[in-house]
Design an enzyme around this catalytic site. Structure first.
Site, PDB file in Angstrom:
ATOM      1  N   ASN A 241       0.831  -1.358  -0.021  1.00  0.00           N
ATOM      2  CA  ASN A 241      -0.092  -0.046   0.198  1.00  0.00           C
ATOM      3  C   ASN A 241       0.983   1.234   0.150  1.00  0.00           C
ATOM      4  O   ASN A 241       0.609   1.944  -0.778  1.00  0.00           O
ATOM      5  CB  ASN A 241      -1.031   0.252   1.268  1.00  0.00           C
ATOM      6  CG  ASN A 241      -1.976  -1.049   1.207  1.00  0.00           C
ATOM      7  OD1 ASN A 241      -2.342  -1.554   0.129  1.00  0.00           O
ATOM      8  ND2 ASN A 241      -2.595  -1.030   2.203  1.00  0.00           N
TER       9      ASN A 241
ATOM     10  N   ASN B  95       1.167   5.193  14.757  1.00  0.00           N
ATOM     11  CA  ASN B  95      -0.194   5.957  14.986  1.00  0.00           C
ATOM     12  C   ASN B  95      -0.276   6.037  16.628  1.00  0.00           C
ATOM     13  O   ASN B  95       0.515   5.672  17.163  1.00  0.00           O
ATOM     14  CB  ASN B  95      -1.407   4.974  14.417  1.00  0.00           C
ATOM     15  CG  ASN B  95      -1.667   3.830  14.989  1.00  0.00           C
ATOM     16  OD1 ASN B  95      -1.136   3.307  16.041  1.00  0.00           O
ATOM     17  ND2 ASN B  95      -2.400   2.954  14.162  1.00  0.00           N
TER      18      ASN B  95
ATOM     19  N   THR C 225       1.030   9.863  13.680  1.00  0.00           N
ATOM     20  CA  THR C 225      -0.218  10.272  13.230  1.00  0.00           C
ATOM     21  C   THR C 225      -1.257   9.961  14.204  1.00  0.00           C
ATOM     22  O   THR C 225      -1.413   9.080  15.036  1.00  0.00           O
ATOM     23  CB  THR C 225      -0.565   9.111  12.000  1.00  0.00           C
ATOM     24  OG1 THR C 225      -0.608   7.736  12.464  1.00  0.00           O
ATOM     25  CG2 THR C 225       0.495   9.056  10.932  1.00  0.00           C
TER      26      THR C 225
ATOM     27  N   ASP D 186      -1.066   4.100   5.836  1.00  0.00           N
ATOM     28  CA  ASP D 186      -0.277   3.648   4.572  1.00  0.00           C
ATOM     29  C   ASP D 186      -0.222   4.917   3.675  1.00  0.00           C
ATOM     30  O   ASP D 186       0.869   4.951   3.036  1.00  0.00           O
ATOM     31  CB  ASP D 186      -0.603   2.350   4.014  1.00  0.00           C
ATOM     32  CG  ASP D 186      -0.619   1.457   4.958  1.00  0.00           C
ATOM     33  OD1 ASP D 186       0.016   1.346   5.741  1.00  0.00           O
ATOM     34  OD2 ASP D 186      -1.344   0.287   4.637  1.00  0.00           O
TER      35      ASP D 186
ATOM     36  N   ARG E  88     -12.482   7.218   0.014  1.00  0.00           N
ATOM     37  CA  ARG E  88     -12.683   6.010  -0.815  1.00  0.00           C
ATOM     38  C   ARG E  88     -12.482   4.802  -0.427  1.00  0.00           C
ATOM     39  O   ARG E  88     -11.906   4.519   0.729  1.00  0.00           O
ATOM     40  CB  ARG E  88     -11.621   6.206  -2.018  1.00  0.00           C
ATOM     41  CG  ARG E  88     -11.647   7.556  -2.750  1.00  0.00           C
ATOM     42  CD  ARG E  88     -10.506   7.948  -3.618  1.00  0.00           C
ATOM     43  NE  ARG E  88     -10.356   9.226  -4.045  1.00  0.00           N
ATOM     44  CZ  ARG E  88      -9.389   9.438  -4.864  1.00  0.00           C
ATOM     45  NH1 ARG E  88      -8.272   8.914  -5.127  1.00  0.00           N
ATOM     46  NH2 ARG E  88      -9.273  10.710  -5.443  1.00  0.00           N
TER      47      ARG E  88
END
Length: 307
Positions: A45, A186, A222, A255, A288
């Site tokens: 990814n 994260n 993140t 990703d 998406r």
């Protein structure tokens, strides 16, 4: 030879994504509202995200000699990614079960790396030229830690920028951090690595300090819908999120961030601006469905950054 582009060491799996309004309990069967199958795996990814963001990308992995492996090859060909990938008949290509909440887009994932679970230091050394020639090297922890370590060692010795996404947050020797110019966890991973809860920016900064103390060059944590924290020894700045529309699925957001960040670094962009580029990449991806298919193109990212 001058360095260019991004080399990614990681895993390819086929994502099997199921949408429903809740996870079934043990022994329970429920009706879902959707299903999709497509290319995934953190490393792959990230390679797709970096390639769509404009970087030349090499991807290092191992896949099986099976139909899922053929899907991997077709995916990389379509994205212009250079595969430095071994194939084996002794293990299948990996797969992932992904539960996606049908309205919130939240997810839960089970990953089986398959053939890529057998990647070792010797496999990485066999394609060391791809790492040495790259401006940026990226790896995670879906493949064995020893392989990630060897990749980081080769990249560091060659003067490539090293980006380490410690996901999933399994236990490893803290000596790995000293090989990382950027460590990109994260909130959950940062807490697992430091023991510090990342429930707000202050917590993220404390976790960032702990990651720097372990030897990382910069901690880039993140924070989901809150953006990210860029935490270096000389500056600590909040990177805001970018809203690009209704959130559909968050599965590949991390990703997307890493791939976009790496692509911008490979272009020579200031690291903080590269983090903003990664945040915009992630902001588009969550609008998406899917993981690799959700990754945006460079023109879309630049348009969002311009506002």
């Amino acid at each position: 030879m001058s360095k260019s582009g991004v080399a990614v060491l990681g895993v390819f799996v086929v994502d099997l994504a199921f949408r429903a309004d809740n996870m079934p309990a043990i022994g329970e069967t429920i009706a879902g509202s959707g299903f999709a199958m497509g290319p995934g795996g953190k490393g792959s990814n990230q390679a797709v995200a970096a390639a769509r963001a404009g970087a030349g990308v090499s991807f290092i992995s191992r896949i099986g000699s099976d139909a899922f492996g053929e899907l991997a090859i077709k995916t990389w060909e379509a994205e212009g990614i250079r595969p430095r990938v071994a194939r084996t008949a002794e293990a299948p290509t990996g797969a992932a079960f992904i539960y996606v909440h049908e309205t919130r887009g939240d997810n839960a994932i089970i990953v089986v790396p398959g053939a890529a679970g057998g990647i070792g230091p010797a496999d990485v050394e066999a394609v060391a030229d791809a790492i040495r020639d790259s401006r940026v090297f990226v790896t995670q922890l879906e493949q064995p830690v020893d392989a990630a370590r060897r990749g980081l060692e080769i990249a560091r010795a060659a003067g490539s920028i090293t980006v380490f996404n410690p996901a999933p947050a399994i236990q490893f020797d803290d000596g790995l951090f000293a090989l990382c110019d950027y460590v990109v966890p994260n909130e959950t991973e940062a807490e697992a690595l430091t023991g510090i809860a990342v429930s707000d920016l202050a917590g993220a900064r404390r976790a960032g300090d702990a990651l720097l103390a372990k030897g990382a060059g910069t901690a880039l944590i993140t924070l989901g819908e809150r953006g990210a924290l860029f935490h270096a020894r000389d500056r600590s700045l909040h990177v805001p999120p970018f809203a690009a529309g209704k959130v559909v699925e968050t599965t590949g957001a991390g990703d997307a961030f890493v791939g976009g960040f790496a692509a911008a670094l490979a272009d020579g962009v200031d690291p903080l601006e590269a983090a903003r580029f990664g945040s915009a990449t992630a902001g588009i991806s969550v609008t998406r469905p899917g993981t690799a298919p959700a990754m945006p193109r460079r023109a879309e990212i630049e348009a969002l950054l311009r506002g």
